[in-house]
Design a protein around this motif. Sequence first.
Motif, mmCIF file in Angstrom:
data_model
loop_
_atom_site.group_PDB
_atom_site.id
_atom_site.type_symbol
_atom_site.label_atom_id
_atom_site.label_comp_id
_atom_site.label_asym_id
_atom_site.label_seq_id
_atom_site.Cartn_x
_atom_site.Cartn_y
_atom_site.Cartn_z
ATOM 1 N N LYS A 90 27.316 -5.636 -52.633
ATOM 2 C CA LYS A 90 26.703 -6.110 -51.431
ATOM 3 C C LYS A 90 26.970 -7.474 -50.415
ATOM 4 N N LEU A 91 26.776 -8.509 -52.309
ATOM 5 C CA LEU A 91 26.742 -10.173 -51.307
ATOM 6 C C LEU A 91 28.492 -9.823 -50.909
ATOM 7 N N PRO A 104 23.894 -5.072 -55.927
ATOM 8 C CA PRO A 104 23.785 -6.746 -54.982
ATOM 9 C C PRO A 104 25.249 -7.764 -55.243
ATOM 10 N N PHE A 105 25.384 -7.191 -56.685
ATOM 11 C CA PHE A 105 27.287 -8.267 -56.984
ATOM 12 C C PHE A 105 27.976 -7.467 -55.223
ATOM 13 N N LYS A 152 29.900 -9.111 -48.072
ATOM 14 C CA LYS A 152 29.294 -9.460 -46.666
ATOM 15 C C LYS A 152 30.412 -10.749 -46.754
ATOM 16 N N ASP A 160 20.784 -15.153 -52.267
ATOM 17 C CA ASP A 160 22.093 -14.138 -51.511
ATOM 18 C C ASP A 160 22.634 -13.124 -52.071
ATOM 19 N N LEU A 161 21.425 -12.780 -53.546
ATOM 20 C CA LEU A 161 21.648 -11.706 -54.465
ATOM 21 C C LEU A 161 21.152 -10.315 -54.309
ATOM 22 N N THR A 162 19.966 -11.450 -53.394
ATOM 23 C CA THR A 162 18.786 -10.395 -52.986
ATOM 24 C C THR A 162 19.561 -9.761 -50.683
ATOM 25 N N ASP A 163 18.047 -8.799 -51.619
ATOM 26 C CA ASP A 163 18.091 -7.661 -49.813
ATOM 27 C C ASP A 163 18.380 -8.464 -48.424
ATOM 28 N N TYR A 164 16.895 -9.793 -48.865
ATOM 29 C CA TYR A 164 16.621 -10.515 -47.824
ATOM 30 C C TYR A 164 17.802 -11.608 -47.275
ATOM 31 N N GLU A 165 17.571 -10.988 -45.931
ATOM 32 C CA GLU A 165 17.961 -11.431 -44.478
ATOM 33 C C GLU A 165 18.023 -13.329 -44.371
#
Lengths: 507, 507
Positions: free
Chosen positions: B416-417, B413-414, B420, A240-245
């Motif tokens: 962004k997470l 990344p952090f 959301k 959940d820290l990566t850009d993948y959905e």
Amino acid sequence: MRQYEIFEVKIQGEEPKGSQVEIGVKGLFSHNGKEQVVRGFYAGDNTYIVRFYPEEAGSYTYRIEDADGVICKDTQVECCPAAENRHGMVRPYETHFRYADGTWYYPFGTTVYAFSHQEDERVQETFETLANAPFNKIRMCVFPKHYDYNQNEPPCYAFEKTDGKWDVHKPCMPFWERLESHIRKLDEMGIQCDLILFHPYDNWGFSKLSRADALVYLDYVTRRLGAFPNVWWSLANEYDLTDYEMEDWECFAQFLHDHDGWGHLLSNHQIVRPWDFSNPNTTHICHQTSELNFLSEQITKFQKPLMVDECCYEGNIPWDWGNISGFELVHRFWTVCMQGGYCTHGETYLNEEEVLWWSKGGKLVGESPARIGFLREILESLPGPLTFSGKEVTKESFEQMKKTIPEEMRQEPFVKLMLKLPWEEARGMANAGRELAGNCGDDVYMKYYGRHRKSSGTFVLPRENRYDVEVIDVWEMTRTKVLEQVNGEVQVPLPGKEGIAILARKR
Amino acid sequence: MRQYEIFEVKIQGEEPKGSQVEIGVKGLFSHNGKEQVVRGFYAGDNTYIVRFYPEEAGSYTYRIEDADGVICKDTQVECCPAAENRHGMVRPYETHFRYADGTWYYPFGTTVYAFSHQEDERVQETFETLANAPFNKIRMCVFPKHYDYNQNEPPCYAFEKTDGKWDVHKPCMPFWERLESHIRKLDEMGIQCDLILFHPYDNWGFSKLSRADALVYLDYVTRRLGAFPNVWWSLANEYDLTDYEMEDWECFAQFLHDHDGWGHLLSNHQIVRPWDFSNPNTTHICHQTSELNFLSEQITKFQKPLMVDECCYEGNIPWDWGNISGFELVHRFWTVCMQGGYCTHGETYLNEEEVLWWSKGGKLVGESPARIGFLREILESLPGPLTFSGKEVTKESFEQMKKTIPEEMRQEPFVKLMLKLPWEEARGMANAGRELAGNCGDDVYMKYYGRHRKSSGTFVLPRENRYDVEVIDVWEMTRTKVLEQVNGEVQVPLPGKEGIAILARKR
């Protein structure tokens, strides 16, 4: 060909014209009327390899084809029965793990994220450490790690570059040769390789592959590593820290399931939001968490085996995830195992070279491994895996219970309070009597009292059997028989210290 | 009459005809143009007493009246200034406590629920223990306790019986004489008495008084004990386990507020659902909880001082609330104090006599009191109370923060997470950098690292001052100066063990 060992067919040809991944070479293996198609991979140097993993002994016929037709026609080969020390691939069995031959496998893992990205000397040192450590699983990444204490460039990368960009269609052969030599060696040592396919601690762009490129990468991974019996797929470290959905991850899981040839174990590791373990391609639960008291609920919910693949590391670094005591880590292992789950070790002691076990390997200096070995020894001496048997009140059972409480008890203060509280508030008190208790049928009963320093413990043992009861000091690694031939309600005298377990074994 | 000490007027009369509680005797005390009406109480043996607590030195005039008129006419009395060791009543000051004379009061409490219900010899032993213990507050019940290890009948009860039922209008005078002699002695010892007015562990019916009867009881309590400077009102121990409803409790709180004469500290203690500390008559927050990491949020929310009046006890009994280690309890004290709150001790070591400190008193045998004393000594050596200064992200500040993150950081990344995730999921990670840190202005900065075994700590100290930095081992009770005359960003070398605090003090 030998059962539970990789069988390899090498073919010389020309270098692929386009993609070095999406090639047509495949093997068709027949045995007992069943045929399995196995995709081959290009190994560089004009060499193509098809790897097969025979799950059964007996007669096999195989042939190798490519898009243009048969390269190597039907060949008969006899597959010998497994060597004594080989048990086959680990797969889920109910909420635990077993090897293909039925031997129980209880994972006692450790973590060396950048294992394969260190120089050979370090890798060798890590293998030597592992040879004398109690671990039978390792979490390690395909891609290198960029993070505190991880500033070194790896010896090589997974892909070559085209026009200055990683070209997933051009695997870097020395990289894959090296990686698979490590996996093979782990296999020889009886160590499962929980291979982390993606992770966010990236300085090179490997975490930013497009979905299409990522699938090409996974294509090569499955062609090349699918026949390794000790490989598990960990979709990611902290997915959940990566850009993948989510749909990317589901797509990756589906791809691996469809293409890995043998149905390897597969899960996904989070930093905050746990992966959806009901995903049909996910074989087991994998959590990063330090909240370990209600894990058994997860097992009940998903009916899959549970791994806590990160619960902080023994060490002394400034980051709070890497400075718990050896005792605390051992305590967490016991807490998880008593609930029928499994736990993973990591070590982060600072040293001048900045070689921390958790990422680079090297030497273990902590106090927990010996105690983890002690726990492993105890669990492996049982007739089977532990099933959680503590009284667990879930939201559902709580609502059910509320309906069935007899009228005369409804005025009792605790009951009255429980009846008026919503579940979120009631949970703690409703589970006040929840113990970390497990059993193997009626053969063995265990409890672990954690940091609670009771002066006595209790068992309720079946009256039709007789049991010997031991007190286990999880830190001092002692087992003391305190009762013999008992049953029914049993009081067990305890030393009133932290880290005490009790074990009753049927005579 | 002396400032901060009880002044008592005794009047002989006839035994009350009806209620021995609801009597008309009252004192009217005038000082500096202000008049205070003080309700008297019947003390048995044809004696009426009016107790007054003078908050200021100077000239007072008082007279005593009853329903029929003046009993004792205007009398002048000079109130001497307080004795050197008397500081007056403890009251909230912002989110901390101060004595009336402005001296800070940092509560370091202990728990002896059934203190007053033991035989004199035991009570005497308890006083002797307290004289050598670090505690300046005690939680104790008016009503006796019936529970495990508490099966003994008390020497006497709060009320006489009429027709076989407790008669709240007939206080049992030996009971109240005994109770107040204990409270008086505690006062002489500088110990605040957190008097628990109701509790559910009852075998006699005291927890089942009707609201009307309960108010008569509180009437007598306030008449008789209202002038004791060291009395706090703890509405209940585990109020939510009793039959009283919220409006009963609110009514009790209002009654105490209106009738206790001097505005004693007042709160309420829960088993599950915390009391509503926004209640206007509630002077401070009181929690039973072992979840101590986010307490400062409570202080911020209610803007009242915070006590954790139960966080499990050092001991070795089978109940999990009574078998934590001395270290764990000390750790909890530090955890609470670094957040600007205060914590309460209890001890539950089994012994043959079943005299456990937490309820009966007797002797302390645990390891935590000395360390609690060490903490108290440190806090009392500071120029003022600690204010929590760890970076705390609350739901509100999180939502605010999300709006103000610059565009260029939103892809990190952090970040962004975090952007959301809903608050419930984000809370842990959003607070990953939250430290147990407190300060007294720019004079003192402290941090406590708890069970995290860091090899180095950090301070960011004002550049305009110079600080000496100590490393504190909370268990070994050592203080080691490691840096002198530093400021700005400071690295503090640490021993990498549990229970380490650091303290920077301005030179």
